[in-house]
Motif scaffolding. Structure first.
Motif, PDB file in Angstrom:
ATOM      1  N   LYS A  65       0.692  -1.136   0.095  1.00  0.00           N
ATOM      2  CA  LYS A  65      -0.131   0.008   0.031  1.00  0.00           C
ATOM      3  C   LYS A  65       0.814   1.317  -0.107  1.00  0.00           C
ATOM      4  N   LEU A  66       1.846   0.922   0.885  1.00  0.00           N
ATOM      5  CA  LEU A  66       2.753   2.398   0.963  1.00  0.00           C
ATOM      6  C   LEU A  66       3.471   2.684  -0.232  1.00  0.00           C
ATOM      7  N   VAL A  67       3.973   1.606  -1.126  1.00  0.00           N
ATOM      8  CA  VAL A  67       4.579   1.991  -2.527  1.00  0.00           C
ATOM      9  C   VAL A  67       3.346   2.367  -3.446  1.00  0.00           C
ATOM     10  N   ASN A  68       2.518   1.976  -3.572  1.00  0.00           N
ATOM     11  CA  ASN A  68       1.473   2.320  -4.593  1.00  0.00           C
ATOM     12  C   ASN A  68       1.065   3.753  -4.209  1.00  0.00           C
ATOM     13  N   ARG A 108      10.187  -4.608  -2.183  1.00  0.00           N
ATOM     14  CA  ARG A 108       9.039  -4.538  -2.871  1.00  0.00           C
ATOM     15  C   ARG A 108       9.277  -3.870  -4.150  1.00  0.00           C
ATOM     16  N   ILE A 109      10.091  -2.740  -4.360  1.00  0.00           N
ATOM     17  CA  ILE A 109      10.290  -1.894  -5.408  1.00  0.00           C
ATOM     18  C   ILE A 109      11.118  -2.861  -6.635  1.00  0.00           C
ATOM     19  N   LYS A 110      11.969  -3.602  -5.773  1.00  0.00           N
ATOM     20  CA  LYS A 110      12.584  -4.443  -6.764  1.00  0.00           C
ATOM     21  C   LYS A 110      11.802  -5.524  -7.488  1.00  0.00           C
ATOM     22  N   ALA A 113      10.024  -4.165 -10.322  1.00  0.00           N
ATOM     23  CA  ALA A 113      10.719  -3.741 -11.250  1.00  0.00           C
ATOM     24  C   ALA A 113      11.430  -5.057 -12.040  1.00  0.00           C
ATOM     25  N   ASN A 114      11.228  -6.265 -11.515  1.00  0.00           N
ATOM     26  CA  ASN A 114      11.871  -7.518 -11.960  1.00  0.00           C
ATOM     27  C   ASN A 114      13.511  -7.205 -11.812  1.00  0.00           C
ATOM     28  N   MET A 115      13.986  -6.878 -10.668  1.00  0.00           N
ATOM     29  CA  MET A 115      15.277  -6.863 -10.357  1.00  0.00           C
ATOM     30  C   MET A 115      15.524  -8.080  -9.254  1.00  0.00           C
ATOM     31  N   ILE A 139      13.532   2.601 -12.998  1.00  0.00           N
ATOM     32  CA  ILE A 139      13.960   2.447 -11.580  1.00  0.00           C
ATOM     33  C   ILE A 139      15.576   2.331 -11.580  1.00  0.00           C
ATOM     34  N   SER A 140      16.172   3.029 -10.758  1.00  0.00           N
ATOM     35  CA  SER A 140      17.704   2.932 -10.758  1.00  0.00           C
ATOM     36  C   SER A 140      18.004   2.636  -9.150  1.00  0.00           C
TER      37      SER A 140
END
Length: 552
Positions: free
Chosen positions: A173-176, A226-228, A231-233, A259-260
């Motif tokens: 929820k936080l990331v969205n 979560r972000i990774k 972003a398929n990292m 994303i970096s």
């Protein structure tokens, strides 16, 4: 209802906010379901504030600014968050049996009836801007939700996969929410900065960073994971930088995020670049070119061959200018091929290649393969090395139009930069058709703009460039622009067309000052001049221009 809309159009014309011609074209072009007000906003003919002033006058409904409004948070329990977001409304105060609700569309009788039935109160409406309401919903509804969920977490020993993929998990929820909030504020980037004892989330709006919120340190690993995953990292690899991308939609708008990640002493710093696919500037006439520059640029890109370069620092809108040029040239008679790293916006009818260094597909290699594909127009995302520069130059000499970008400070500096890269002067002279150097500056907020006398120093600056300006425009600061006085950005350009005289100077290796004289003789509008002309037109301020362009 149609009558009301017609009246709205007439009122806007009467108050001088729009012209009769703008009203007629909008009425003709808009879809049946779209409201006239929204259609005018989308075209940039009016601001939300102007629309509200007219609605206020037309409907007799008062307008409120929710910026620093003293909300009664207990009232939020009466209206569910989903209802507030779907109908763009928020309850602001209660008096006896009346509930006052701020709405973007006070003529939305269905929503008003629903509220009356669900709350049991008589509903009184006031008007507020869409941005204001979204900001208030975000601030009062969503941050409460977030924080409750997040502080239930103790510092996790390890990140569990299901926490990262379960839709109800607080970290998801936080990331969205973070993405949604950034998009609503028209941010270009989100920065997640790890520190020794905390994690800061900052967003870049109109080129300047501001801190949105600070989270406890123990949430860092979950947030990063979560972000990774999105972003398929590789979530297990934390020691080397990684790149990825996320495709998502925010409020029915397609959004692309680049994303970096970068390992720092306190953990991984993440930067998310937001590309709003719905609002790309595809029209060359909307880029803010001076009419002389627009005419010259159009001629440059309509030539059958030659090299046209767009230069400026990172984040100066070079891609937007490139894509707008490609869009103008994109017809079925021509074969356009691009090689980019990464492909930012997908254009239909254009063949786009993505650079992939892992398999050895570099700019130069991609460019060589393109030449065997019978192209008319080639776009190279960026010239980074001698090899790419050589292939681009040779392609432009063999009957192709080549468009690309380069990191230089001004248009004349591009010529020396190519030579420094190792391109022979005679190749530079024969291939280069023109250079656009550009910067982005903040636009004065249209809602709180006032005309003021220029200062003595400003008068001197204007006089030194031969420009006369009696009045300039500044923003006082209002709720719309977060009290900054600026909202949105505009490009300033310098366009250098390479003439035969200049080609001779480059070939003979004559002093650089000679090129400058020829540019002045050819009536080149330098960056500082284009900027000051835009200050005179009331679009931006002298401070903004001096921040990005230097006086010679």
């Amino acid at each position: 209802m149609n009558q009301a809309r017609k009246r709205l159009g007439d009122l806007l014309v009467e108050t001088g906010f729009i012209t009769e011609e703008q009203l007629q074209t909008t009425l003709k072009e808009k879809t049946n379901t779209q409201k006239l007000g929204d259609a005018l906003l989308q075209r940039g003919y009016i601001t939300e504030q102007q629309l509200i002033e007219v609605l206020e006058f037309q409907l007799g409904i008062p307008h409120v600014s929710l910026y620093r409004y003293p909300f009664d948070v207990k009232l939020l329990n009466l209206v569910p968050k989903e209802v507030a977001k779907r109908n763009l409304l928020i309850p602001i105060k209660k008096e006896e049996n009346k509930l006052f609700v701020a709405m973007t569309d006070p003529l939305d009788f269905y929503s008003i009836d629903d509220l009356r039935l669900s709350t049991g109160f008589q509903i009184e409406t006031v008007i507020a801007t869409k941005d204001d309401i979204l900001r208030a919903i975000h601030k009062y509804y969503e941050q409460e939700d977030d924080m409750e969920g997040l502080f239930l977490f103790d510092a996790p020993v390890e990140v569990k996969e299901e926490q990262m993929t379960d839709a109800d998990s607080p970290v998801i929820k936080l990331v969205n929410q973070m993405i949604q909030n950034a998009v609503q504020q028209r941010a270009s980037d989100i920065h997640i900065d790890p520190d020794e004892a905390k994690v800061s989330i900052r967003i870049r709006v109109d080129g300047l960073l501001k801190t949105e919120r600070v989270l406890p340190k123990h949430m860092q690993s979950m947030l990063t994971a979560r972000i990774k995953i999105m972003a398929n990292m590789d979530i297990t690899e934390t020691r080397i930088p990684q790149d990825g991308r996320i495709k998502t939609t925010v409020d029915f708008h397609p959004i692309d995020l680049r994303i970096s990640t970068l390992p720092t002493v306190f953990g991984e710093k993440i930067v998310m670049r937001i590309l709003d696919l719905g609002s790309t500037l595809n029209d060359i006439n909307q880029l803010g070119f001076h009419k002389v520059n627009l005419e010259r640029f159009s001629k440059l890109i309509e030539r059958p061959s030659g090299l046209v370069l767009i230069t400026g620092p990172t984040g100066s809108g070079k891609s937007s200018t490139l894509y707008a040029a490609l869009n103008k040239l994109n017809t079925e008679e021509v074969n356009i091929i691009t090689v980019e790293d990464p492909v930012e916006y997908q254009l239909s009818g254009v063949n786009q290649i993505q650079v992939n260094t892992n398999v050895g597909l570099t700019f130069a290699k991609g460019l060589r393969s393109i030449l065997r594909q019978d192209p008319n127009i080639i776009m190279v995302g960026e010239i980074r090395d001698k090899e790419t520069a050589d292939v681009a130059v040779r392609a432009s000499l063999t009957g192709h139009l080549v468009l690309s970008t380069l990191h230089t400070n001004d248009s004349l500096g591009t010529i020396t930069r190519l030579m420094d890269m190792g391109v022979e002067p005679f190749l530079v002279a024969t291939s280069l058709s023109g250079v656009v150097s550009q910067r982005l500056v903040r636009k004065v907020c249209r809602d709180c703009a006032v005309q003021v006398e220029p200062t003595v120093r400003e008068c001197e600056i204007f006089a030194s460039r031969g420009i006369v300006a009696d009045k300039i425009t500044r923003g006082k600061g209002c709720g719309t622009c977060n009290m900054t006085g600026y909202r949105g950005r505009i490009a300033i350009h310098e366009l250098l067309v390479i003439t035969n005289d200049m080609k001779r100077v480059i070939m003979n290796g004559e002093p650089f000052s000679k090129l400058r004289e020829l540019a002045i003789k050819n009536k080149t509008i330098f960056l500082i001049d284009d900027g000051l002309l835009k200050v005179k037109m009331g679009l931006t301020t002298t401070e903004e221009i001096l921040r990005v362009a230097t006086m010679e």
